[in-house]
Write a protein that holds these residues in place. Structure first.
Motif, PDB file in Angstrom:
ATOM      1  N   ILE A 241       0.800  -1.235   0.000  1.00 56.13           N
ATOM      2  CA  ILE A 241       0.000   0.000   0.000  1.00 56.13           C
ATOM      3  C   ILE A 241       0.829   1.281   0.000  1.00 56.13           C
ATOM      4  N   SER A 242       2.185   1.162   0.002  1.00 57.17           N
ATOM      5  CA  SER A 242       3.039   2.352   0.103  1.00 57.17           C
ATOM      6  C   SER A 242       3.674   2.704  -1.237  1.00 57.17           C
ATOM      7  N   ALA A 243       3.552   3.982  -1.618  1.00 57.65           N
ATOM      8  CA  ALA A 243       4.181   4.450  -2.856  1.00 57.65           C
ATOM      9  C   ALA A 243       5.701   4.439  -2.717  1.00 57.65           C
ATOM     10  N   LYS A 244       6.193   4.851  -1.539  1.00 60.54           N
ATOM     11  CA  LYS A 244       7.626   4.830  -1.242  1.00 60.54           C
ATOM     12  C   LYS A 244       7.832   4.098   0.076  1.00 60.54           C
ATOM     13  N   VAL A 245       8.971   3.414   0.188  1.00 60.08           N
ATOM     14  CA  VAL A 245       9.276   2.640   1.392  1.00 60.08           C
ATOM     15  C   VAL A 245      10.617   3.085   1.952  1.00 60.08           C
ATOM     16  N   LEU A 246      10.641   3.446   3.246  1.00 57.10           N
ATOM     17  CA  LEU A 246      11.890   3.813   3.907  1.00 57.10           C
ATOM     18  C   LEU A 246      12.383   2.637   4.740  1.00 57.10           C
ATOM     19  N   LEU A 247      13.608   2.201   4.476  1.00 60.27           N
ATOM     20  CA  LEU A 247      14.214   1.102   5.231  1.00 60.27           C
ATOM     21  C   LEU A 247      14.997   1.681   6.399  1.00 60.27           C
ATOM     22  N   GLY A 248      14.475   1.493   7.623  1.00 63.10           N
ATOM     23  CA  GLY A 248      15.137   1.986   8.823  1.00 63.10           C
ATOM     24  C   GLY A 248      15.544   0.828   9.711  1.00 63.10           C
ATOM     25  N   ILE A 249      16.211  -0.157   9.117  1.00 68.27           N
ATOM     26  CA  ILE A 249      16.523  -1.411   9.798  1.00 68.27           C
ATOM     27  C   ILE A 249      18.029  -1.610   9.936  1.00 68.27           C
ATOM     28  N   LYS A 250      18.424  -2.631  10.708  1.00 68.63           N
ATOM     29  CA  LYS A 250      19.836  -2.986  10.846  1.00 68.63           C
ATOM     30  C   LYS A 250      20.281  -3.765   9.598  1.00 68.63           C
ATOM     31  N   PRO A 251      21.557  -3.617   9.209  1.00 65.56           N
ATOM     32  CA  PRO A 251      22.024  -4.284   7.991  1.00 65.56           C
ATOM     33  C   PRO A 251      21.927  -5.808   8.040  1.00 65.56           C
ATOM     34  N   ASN A 252      21.998  -6.385   9.233  1.00 64.00           N
ATOM     35  CA  ASN A 252      21.977  -7.852   9.325  1.00 64.00           C
ATOM     36  C   ASN A 252      20.607  -8.471   9.026  1.00 64.00           C
ATOM     37  N   VAL A 253      19.554  -7.644   8.954  1.00 62.67           N
ATOM     38  CA  VAL A 253      18.220  -8.195   8.673  1.00 62.67           C
ATOM     39  C   VAL A 253      17.686  -7.780   7.305  1.00 62.67           C
TER      40      VAL A 253
END
Length: 268
Positions: A63-75
């Motif tokens: 449902i999102s036009a844009k997605v922000l990845l605010g996660i740790k690199p290991n996941v």
């Protein structure tokens, strides 16, 4: 859920600061945003702000036009695997440390547009220094929208992605170096009899005010230094002590060493 303009996958300290900046500046409304996070306390905070919480990464991407990845690199691999084909045709804003745009595209395994971003921790008080990678596959409109978002938490610079490791050593690690300098300034004053609380307050405000003078006036740092150094005065005596102690070379080396470490981690 209706379609959203921006979805956050992960909303910890840095992503949360970005979210708060967006809301405070009214770049987007709460109803334009959706968040997925595995932390229950974070989900509760988000809901209190009037923002919808998604039950899955796949639903959020859908449902999102844009997605922000605010996660740790290991996941990141498991997150992008779970998102699957729902990411097809999406614009991805990534603040994931050490993961380049090409790797994100490869892991997404579908047609995505990626903008790699390097914010820093002062974003949490609206005074961040954020670098957006100019060699992005975002459209011009998407680049403008991204710039608006990150200007809500401080200043924005556009640089080629090859400079990200240098930026990591400068503005990424910079808050730690500045904090050490503030602590050392305060220690000197405490050694000479000032109370700890007053010393920290004066030292921090001095650094803040000096930085603001340079940013607001465009003044060269050396000019500011010369303004304070009267001939035969107290400040030039202190400057000599810093030069004798190798302040400049130590700071320069800290940026170089941190940048090189970032390059090594990126290769891994």
């Amino acid at each position: 859920m209706r379609e959203k303009k921006l979805g956050f996958i992960g909303c910890g300290n840095m992503a949360g600061a970005i979210l708060d900046g967006i809301l405070a500046s009214e770049v987007l409304k709460p109803s334009d945003i959706v968040v997925f996070d595995i932390n229950e306390k974070i989900r509760e905070k988000v809901i209190k702000k009037g923002i919808e919480v998604s039950e899955s990464i796949k639903d959020l991407c859908k449902i999102s036009a844009k997605v922000l990845l605010g996660i740790k690199p290991n996941v990141i691999k498991s997150v992008l695997d779970e998102a699957g084909k729902e990411l097809k045709g999406k614009a991805i804003l990534s603040i994931v440390a050490g993961i380049n745009s090409d790797t994100i595209k490869e892991l997404a395994n579908t047609d995505v547009r990626v903008l790699r971003i390097m914010p820093n921790t002062p974003a949490m008080v609206g005074e961040g220094a954020t670098v957006l990678c100019s060699d992005t596959t975002f459209t011009e409109e998407e680049k403008l929208e991204a710039e608006k978002i990150f200007k809500s938490i401080g200043i924005v610079e556009w640089l080629p992605e090859k400079m990200i490791d240098t930026v990591t050593g400068l503005s990424g690690g910079g808050p730690a170096y500045v904090a050490m300098f503030i602590e050392a300034l305060a220690d000197g004053a405490v050694l000479d009899g000032l109370s700890r609380a007053t010393a920290y307050r004066l030292a921090a405000q001095t650094v803040l005010g000096s930085a603001k003078m340079i940013l607001d006036t465009g003044m060269h740092p050396g000019v500011l230094k010369d303004m304070v150094c009267s001939p035969g005065g107290t400040t030039i005596e202190g400057v000599k002590a810093l030069e004798d102690g190798g302040l400049r070379s130590a700071v320069i080396q800290s940026v170089i060493d941190s940048s090189n470490k970032s390059r090594k981690l990126s290769k891994k």
